[in-house]
Design a protein around this motif. Sequence first.
Motif, PDB file in Angstrom:
ATOM      1  N   VAL A 108       6.951   6.002 -29.177  1.00 47.62           N
ATOM      2  CA  VAL A 108       7.079   7.388 -28.892  1.00 47.62           C
ATOM      3  C   VAL A 108       8.041   8.262 -29.174  1.00 47.62           C
ATOM      4  CG1 VAL A 108       6.842   8.753 -26.708  1.00 47.62           C
ATOM      5  CG2 VAL A 108       5.454   6.669 -26.898  1.00 47.62           C
ATOM      6  N   GLU A 109       9.315   7.597 -29.231  1.00 49.37           N
ATOM      7  CA  GLU A 109      10.553   8.620 -29.519  1.00 49.37           C
ATOM      8  C   GLU A 109      10.358   8.893 -31.023  1.00 49.37           C
ATOM      9  OE1 GLU A 109      14.313   9.684 -30.886  1.00 49.37           O
ATOM     10  OE2 GLU A 109      13.569   7.637 -31.660  1.00 49.37           O
ATOM     11  N   ALA A 110       9.866   7.980 -32.024  1.00 45.86           N
ATOM     12  CA  ALA A 110       9.625   8.312 -33.428  1.00 45.86           C
ATOM     13  C   ALA A 110       8.805   9.216 -33.617  1.00 45.86           C
ATOM     14  CB  ALA A 110       9.358   6.783 -33.979  1.00 45.86           C
ATOM     15  N   VAL A 111       7.633   9.237 -32.875  1.00 48.10           N
ATOM     16  CA  VAL A 111       6.546  10.389 -32.997  1.00 48.10           C
ATOM     17  C   VAL A 111       7.222  11.681 -32.360  1.00 48.10           C
ATOM     18  CG1 VAL A 111       4.458  11.049 -32.240  1.00 48.10           C
ATOM     19  CG2 VAL A 111       4.824   8.603 -32.961  1.00 48.10           C
ATOM     20  N   THR A 112       7.979  11.814 -31.821  1.00 48.39           N
ATOM     21  CA  THR A 112       8.508  13.169 -31.472  1.00 48.39           C
ATOM     22  C   THR A 112       9.098  13.747 -32.648  1.00 48.39           C
ATOM     23  OG1 THR A 112      10.741  12.271 -30.724  1.00 48.39           O
ATOM     24  CG2 THR A 112       9.172  12.470 -28.910  1.00 48.39           C
ATOM     25  N   HIS A 113       9.662  13.009 -33.572  1.00 53.55           N
ATOM     26  CA  HIS A 113      10.172  13.508 -34.799  1.00 53.55           C
ATOM     27  C   HIS A 113       8.935  14.037 -35.959  1.00 53.55           C
ATOM     28  CE1 HIS A 113      14.170  12.293 -33.376  1.00 53.55           C
ATOM     29  NE2 HIS A 113      13.767  11.228 -33.459  1.00 53.55           N
ATOM     30  N   THR A 114       7.895  13.232 -35.840  1.00 55.56           N
ATOM     31  CA  THR A 114       6.973  13.639 -36.887  1.00 55.56           C
ATOM     32  C   THR A 114       5.651  14.529 -36.123  1.00 55.56           C
ATOM     33  OG1 THR A 114       5.798  11.699 -36.282  1.00 55.56           O
ATOM     34  CG2 THR A 114       7.443  11.526 -38.015  1.00 55.56           C
ATOM     35  N   GLY A 115       5.533  14.334 -34.998  1.00 54.49           N
ATOM     36  CA  GLY A 115       4.448  15.152 -34.373  1.00 54.49           C
ATOM     37  C   GLY A 115       2.997  14.307 -34.437  1.00 54.49           C
ATOM     38  N   ASP A 116       2.997  13.218 -35.010  1.00 53.09           N
ATOM     39  CA  ASP A 116       1.628  12.465 -35.268  1.00 53.09           C
ATOM     40  C   ASP A 116       1.462  11.496 -34.227  1.00 53.09           C
ATOM     41  OD1 ASP A 116      -0.722  11.629 -36.285  1.00 53.09           O
ATOM     42  OD2 ASP A 116       0.023  10.953 -38.296  1.00 53.09           O
ATOM     43  N   PRO A 121       0.191   3.594 -31.818  1.00 53.53           N
ATOM     44  CA  PRO A 121      -0.221   2.413 -31.665  1.00 53.53           C
ATOM     45  C   PRO A 121       0.338   1.612 -32.992  1.00 53.53           C
ATOM     46  CG  PRO A 121      -2.054   3.734 -31.274  1.00 53.53           C
ATOM     47  CD  PRO A 121      -1.032   4.614 -31.775  1.00 53.53           C
ATOM     48  N   ALA A 122       0.235   1.999 -34.198  1.00 53.24           N
ATOM     49  CA  ALA A 122       0.546   1.326 -35.442  1.00 53.24           C
ATOM     50  C   ALA A 122       1.974   1.304 -35.386  1.00 53.24           C
ATOM     51  CB  ALA A 122       0.357   2.161 -36.673  1.00 53.24           C
ATOM     52  N   ILE A 123       2.800   2.243 -34.985  1.00 53.85           N
ATOM     53  CA  ILE A 123       4.286   2.102 -35.013  1.00 53.85           C
ATOM     54  C   ILE A 123       4.626   1.152 -34.174  1.00 53.85           C
ATOM     55  CG2 ILE A 123       6.593   3.326 -34.452  1.00 53.85           C
ATOM     56  CD1 ILE A 123       5.213   5.790 -35.806  1.00 53.85           C
ATOM     57  N   TRP A 124       3.830   1.351 -32.793  1.00 55.43           N
ATOM     58  CA  TRP A 124       4.379   0.269 -31.875  1.00 55.43           C
ATOM     59  C   TRP A 124       4.244  -1.269 -32.231  1.00 55.43           C
ATOM     60  CZ3 TRP A 124       0.908  -1.089 -27.187  1.00 55.43           C
ATOM     61  CH2 TRP A 124       1.329  -1.943 -26.353  1.00 55.43           C
ATOM     62  N   LEU A 125       2.948  -1.573 -32.694  1.00 54.82           N
ATOM     63  CA  LEU A 125       2.555  -2.832 -33.092  1.00 54.82           C
ATOM     64  C   LEU A 125       3.446  -3.310 -34.341  1.00 54.82           C
ATOM     65  CD1 LEU A 125      -1.138  -2.731 -32.778  1.00 54.82           C
ATOM     66  CD2 LEU A 125       0.252  -3.751 -31.159  1.00 54.82           C
ATOM     67  N   GLY A 126       3.908  -2.253 -35.107  1.00 51.14           N
ATOM     68  CA  GLY A 126       4.822  -2.903 -36.031  1.00 51.14           C
ATOM     69  C   GLY A 126       6.100  -3.135 -35.553  1.00 51.14           C
ATOM     70  N   ASN A 127       6.600  -2.202 -34.654  1.00 52.05           N
ATOM     71  CA  ASN A 127       8.087  -2.655 -34.342  1.00 52.05           C
ATOM     72  C   ASN A 127       8.176  -4.010 -33.376  1.00 52.05           C
ATOM     73  OD1 ASN A 127       8.974  -0.195 -35.071  1.00 52.05           O
ATOM     74  ND2 ASN A 127       8.610   0.759 -32.990  1.00 52.05           N
TER      75      ASN A 127
END
Length: 167
Positions: A108-116, A121-127
């Motif tokens: 969620v924090e990463a998406v605040t920088h990209t807005g996407d 879900p993809a970033i979460w599962l990848g992390n």
Amino acid sequence: MPQNKRESLIFTVIMCFCMVMGMSVYNVARVHGWQLDLGVVAEAWLGFPPAYLVAMALDVLVASRFAKWFAFRFLVTPGKSAPFAIMLAVSTMMVFPMVLFMSLYGAVEAVTHTGDIAMIPAIWLGNIPFNFIAALPWNLLIAGPLSRFAFRSAFPEGTVLAEPVAR
């Protein structure tokens, strides 16, 4: 190990600090191509306060309850198991929910920088696998022993009372 609720809260503050700071540096370094320099540490430090607050809330409200329930139900028996085994079981079980929830926080924090938002879900599962691989040894080998040492150095056995002294 903490002996009462006050000690447990103090220990949680110390342990959470060590885990969040270590994992923050790890994740920022991972995003920056595994480089570790002062810029990575500075970026991790800037993101530390909100991550620490989220981690403390999750630790107190969810993870510690799950970890103790699972450890005492399936892994160890209070009063019969060695204190080291109890500490190892609870510490290990803390990693599972904290990695799941804090990996979601990181996404969620990463998406605040990209807005996407669709990427959460993809970033979460990848992390999750990266964080689990780092969090378990960090917890058991570095943050845990360091936190226990700092806690018992500051508060020797029996110095933190379960109830405040009446005046």
